[in-house]
Design a protein around this motif. Structure first.
Motif, PDB file in Angstrom:
ATOM      1  N   GLY A  11       3.222 -55.957   0.709  1.00 31.64           N
ATOM      2  CA  GLY A  11       4.268 -55.537   1.659  1.00 31.64           C
ATOM      3  C   GLY A  11       4.159 -56.224   3.014  1.00 31.64           C
ATOM      4  O   GLY A  11       3.113 -56.746   3.394  1.00 31.64           O
ATOM      5  N   GLN A  73       2.775 -61.749  -5.694  1.00 31.63           N
ATOM      6  CA  GLN A  73       4.093 -61.174  -5.962  1.00 31.63           C
ATOM      7  C   GLN A  73       5.043 -61.880  -4.994  1.00 31.63           C
ATOM      8  O   GLN A  73       5.093 -61.558  -3.815  1.00 31.63           O
ATOM      9  CB  GLN A  73       4.064 -59.664  -5.711  1.00 31.63           C
ATOM     10  N   THR A  79       7.092 -51.087  -5.800  1.00 30.85           N
ATOM     11  CA  THR A  79       5.717 -50.836  -6.251  1.00 30.85           C
ATOM     12  C   THR A  79       5.570 -51.031  -7.766  1.00 30.85           C
ATOM     13  O   THR A  79       4.532 -51.493  -8.234  1.00 30.85           O
ATOM     14  CB  THR A  79       5.268 -49.414  -5.864  1.00 30.85           C
ATOM     15  N   GLU A 152      11.851 -40.156  -4.774  1.00 34.14           N
ATOM     16  CA  GLU A 152      11.665 -40.797  -3.472  1.00 34.14           C
ATOM     17  C   GLU A 152      12.529 -40.103  -2.426  1.00 34.14           C
ATOM     18  O   GLU A 152      13.617 -39.612  -2.741  1.00 34.14           O
ATOM     19  CB  GLU A 152      12.046 -42.284  -3.562  1.00 34.14           C
ATOM     20  N   ASN A 167       3.763 -37.533  -2.579  1.00 37.37           N
ATOM     21  CA  ASN A 167       3.053 -38.485  -3.440  1.00 37.37           C
ATOM     22  C   ASN A 167       2.237 -39.418  -2.559  1.00 37.37           C
ATOM     23  O   ASN A 167       2.765 -40.059  -1.659  1.00 37.37           O
ATOM     24  CB  ASN A 167       4.090 -39.278  -4.245  1.00 37.37           C
TER      25      ASN A 167
HETATM   26  C1  UD1 Z   1       5.468 -45.323  -1.818  1.00 36.16           C
HETATM   27  C2  UD1 Z   1       5.817 -44.387  -2.966  1.00 36.16           C
HETATM   28  C3  UD1 Z   1       6.033 -42.984  -2.417  1.00 36.16           C
HETATM   29  C4  UD1 Z   1       4.816 -42.515  -1.674  1.00 36.16           C
HETATM   30  C5  UD1 Z   1       4.454 -43.509  -0.585  1.00 36.16           C
HETATM   31  C6  UD1 Z   1       3.128 -43.145   0.046  1.00 36.16           C
HETATM   32  C7  UD1 Z   1       7.025 -45.712  -4.624  1.00 36.16           C
HETATM   33  C8  UD1 Z   1       8.351 -46.057  -5.162  1.00 36.16           C
HETATM   34  N1  UD1 Z   1       7.022 -44.844  -3.619  1.00 36.16           N
HETATM   35  O1  UD1 Z   1       6.606 -45.370  -0.977  1.00 36.16           O
HETATM   36  O2  UD1 Z   1       6.329 -42.077  -3.479  1.00 36.16           O
HETATM   37  O3  UD1 Z   1       5.032 -41.242  -1.101  1.00 36.16           O
HETATM   38  O4  UD1 Z   1       4.317 -44.832  -1.137  1.00 36.16           O
HETATM   39  O5  UD1 Z   1       2.878 -43.983   1.128  1.00 36.16           O
HETATM   40  O6  UD1 Z   1       6.012 -46.154  -5.137  1.00 36.16           O
HETATM   41  N2  UD1 Z   1       3.973 -52.978  -2.175  1.00 36.16           N
HETATM   42  C9  UD1 Z   1       3.805 -54.177  -2.822  1.00 36.16           C
HETATM   43  N3  UD1 Z   1       4.905 -54.780  -3.371  1.00 36.16           N
HETATM   44  C10 UD1 Z   1       6.129 -54.262  -3.295  1.00 36.16           C
HETATM   45  C11 UD1 Z   1       6.297 -53.036  -2.630  1.00 36.16           C
HETATM   46  C12 UD1 Z   1       5.188 -52.413  -2.078  1.00 36.16           C
HETATM   47  O7  UD1 Z   1       2.694 -54.696  -2.914  1.00 36.16           O
HETATM   48  O8  UD1 Z   1       7.068 -54.867  -3.827  1.00 36.16           O
HETATM   49  C13 UD1 Z   1       2.789 -52.331  -1.587  1.00 36.16           C
HETATM   50  C14 UD1 Z   1       2.872 -52.212  -0.096  1.00 36.16           C
HETATM   51  O9  UD1 Z   1       2.238 -53.336   0.506  1.00 36.16           O
HETATM   52  C15 UD1 Z   1       2.114 -50.939   0.177  1.00 36.16           C
HETATM   53  C16 UD1 Z   1       2.343 -50.098  -1.064  1.00 36.16           C
HETATM   54  O10 UD1 Z   1       2.736 -50.998  -2.074  1.00 36.16           O
HETATM   55  O11 UD1 Z   1       0.731 -51.143   0.311  1.00 36.16           O
HETATM   56  C17 UD1 Z   1       3.382 -49.037  -0.867  1.00 36.16           C
HETATM   57  O12 UD1 Z   1       4.589 -49.645  -0.493  1.00 36.16           O
HETATM   58  P1  UD1 Z   1       5.579 -48.973   0.534  1.00 36.16           P
HETATM   59  O13 UD1 Z   1       6.754 -49.839   0.713  1.00 36.16           O
HETATM   60  O14 UD1 Z   1       4.834 -48.551   1.738  1.00 36.16           O
HETATM   61  O15 UD1 Z   1       6.021 -47.689  -0.301  1.00 36.16           O
HETATM   62  P2  UD1 Z   1       6.818 -46.457   0.216  1.00 36.16           P
HETATM   63  O16 UD1 Z   1       8.264 -46.771   0.223  1.00 36.16           O
HETATM   64  O17 UD1 Z   1       6.202 -45.947   1.447  1.00 36.16           O
END
Ligand code: UD1
Ligand code: CA
Length: 455
Positions: A11, A73, A79, A152, A167
């Motif tokens: 991210g 990625q 995620t 979500e 979550n």
């Molecule tokens: C996600 C969860 C949510 C949870 C929250 C907690 C999902 C769909 N939602 O939401 O339920 O309450 O985390 O903080 O999973 N990342 C990647 N690649 C991507 C997208 C994200 O590596 O394509 C990584 C980000 O760097 C980060 C983590 O995954 O470390 C979470 O991503 P983020 O965008 O913060 O998720 P939230 O929308 O907050």
């Protein structure tokens, strides 16, 4: 059971407002991702995979020492999409643990609990009850209290938004099942992303039990999205370390004004730290050491019974037993002090060894020097070690006495028990046991008249 840990770290971290990828921001001088890595490295039988993306080159370059599978990625499509990138590296029979690179304070015990809860019939999910769950996915349970799905925030109905159980995103799941569900993810949602959280509903449909557990404290599962959260977790982490040190027998005058940005590998007891002490890198601190206010210590070894007075900077130095440093002293790299050495105010020492019971108490620069035992170096002494191109050594043998305001032009040797008269510029070796001085003869002019002001 074999474990593969996938750390999601692709991210962007827009709200950090930074050129630096979010996971490279630091807590206690260690990148966020490194905290997660160091914790899960303590799991047995574990392979670590890191999904990275934003700031790819910088991330790889900065963290190249981490032994992990790095999977890029290229586009961050959610995620679920992030975990899909690792799909072909997951074995059916293993446990897959999913962690976030921006959740730095997660504890090993919490993670072990999760991996223990996984089997062919159950998935382990870490949830957290929050006063204000805004921004989090909500855990939707059925009438009998079993987890039904995760919704979500942006997709949640107004009643679902009232749910306080959030979550954390952290879960453990059996490899074969995970791969099956990953294949079925769609991006049919408000954000048009592939949500990993959608696998929960699929698991339930497949008759898999969702076993939830909660962390000991909320701070453990907090992510870093902006610099306010970063500073909050820095303080949480520092207080944890402070508490640990106090339990080990260290007195901290104020645990909120103490920072350890590294480690104390050998830690004595009855150490007393005044306020605003910063300890960085790898250090060792013996018994009965006193550290004065506003002192910065880095990569140093401090022996028993050392007293460091306020406002000292100590970097890559060794301080022998019973020595006394400061206030306002600076020990630069490769300073080695033996026992009972005194270094006083406004003294700078660099790349020098000082043998037992020698004293350099005021306003001096000692660089590239070998100083013997029982030497007394007077105020304002300077080793002139640098000619603008090369550096040279000064040797001062045991028992020498250097008068105040002396310049020692290196290379030069001051013999055993030699005395140097104050105000000397010493350019040649000075023999042992003798008084050496270089000083213009003092004259007094009789009948001398002060000038008078002309009109
Ligand atoms: C996600 C969860 C949510 C949870 C929250 C907690 C999902 C769909 N939602 O939401 O339920 O309450 O985390 O903080 O999973 N990342 C990647 N690649 C991507 C997208 C994200 O590596 O394509 C990584 C980000 O760097 C980060 C983590 O995954 O470390 C979470 O991503 P983020 O965008 O913060 O998720 P939230 O929308 O907050
Ligand atoms: Ca987040």
């Amino acid at each position: 059971m074999k474990i593969t840990t996938i750390i999601l770290a692709a991210g962007k971290g827009t709200r950090m407002r930074s050129e630096l990828p979010k996971i490279l921001h630091k807590i206690a001088n260690r990148p966020l991702l490194q905290h997660v890595y160091d914790m899960c490295q303590q799991l047995e039988n574990n392979t670590i995979k890191i999904v990275y993306g934003h700031g790819a080159d910088l991330v790889r370059e900065s963290l190249q020492d981490l032994e992990a599978g790095w999977i890029e990625q290229k586009q961050q499509l959610g995620t679920g999409h992030a975990v899909q990138q690792v799909s072909d590296q997951i074995a059916d029979a293993e446990t897959v643990l999913i962690l976030y690179g921006d959740v730095p304070l997660l504890k090993l015990t919490t993670v072990k609990q999760l991996t223990a809860n996984v089997n062919d019939l159950s998935l382990a999910l870490l949830t957290v009850n929050l006063e204000n769950p805004t921004g989090y996915g909500r855990i939707v349970r059925d009438e009998s209290g079993r987890v039904a799905k995760i919704v979500e925030e942006k997709d949640a109905s107004s009643t679902e938004k009232l749910i306080k159980e959030g979550n954390t995103g952290i879960m453990a799941v059996q490899g074969g099942q995970l791969k099956k569900w990953l294949n079925r993810l769609t991006n049919n949602n408000v954000q048009g992303e592939y949500y990993l959280t959608d696998i929960i509903e699929m698991a339930v449909a497949d008759g898999i039990a969702i076993v939830t557990s909660q962390p000991e404290t909320v701070d453990e599962v907090l992510g870093v999205n902006n610099r306010i959260q970063l500073s909050h977790l820095e303080r949480v982490y520092q207080l944890e370390q402070a508490n640990y040190l106090m339990e080990q027998g260290v007195t901290l005058m104020d645990p909120a004004r103490f920072d350890l940005r590294g480690s104390i590998e050998m830690l004595g007891i009855d150490i007393i730290c005044d306020v605003n002490v910063i300890i960085e890198g790898k250090n060792s601190i013996g018994n009965n050491v006193k550290i004065g206010a506003n002192t910065h210590i880095k990569n140093s070894i401090i022996s028993d019974n050392v007293e460091i007075l306020a406002n000292c900077v100590i970097d890559n130095a060794v301080i022998g037993e019973g020595s006394k440093i400061g206030p306002y002293a600076r020990l630069r790299p490769e300073t080695v002090l033996a026992e009972h050495v005194h270094i006083g105010n406004f003294v700078e020492i660099k790349k020098s060894s000082i043998a037992a019971s020698s004293k350099i108490n005021h306003l001096s620069y000692i660089g590239d020097a070998t100083v013997g035992a029982q030497v007394n170096i007077g105020a304002g002494t300077i080793t002139c070690n640098y000619d603008g191109v090369n550096k040279f050594r000064t040797i001062i043998e045991d028992g020498a006495f250097i008068g105040s305001d002396t310049q020692l032009i290196a290379p030069v040797t001051i013999g055993k028990n030699a005395t140097i008269g104050a105000g000397s510029t010493i350019t040649k070796d000075s023999p042992e046991n003798q008084l050496t001085l270089s000083r213009a003869k003092q004259v007094s002019i009789a009948n001398w008249q002060r000038p008078v002001k002309h009109d």
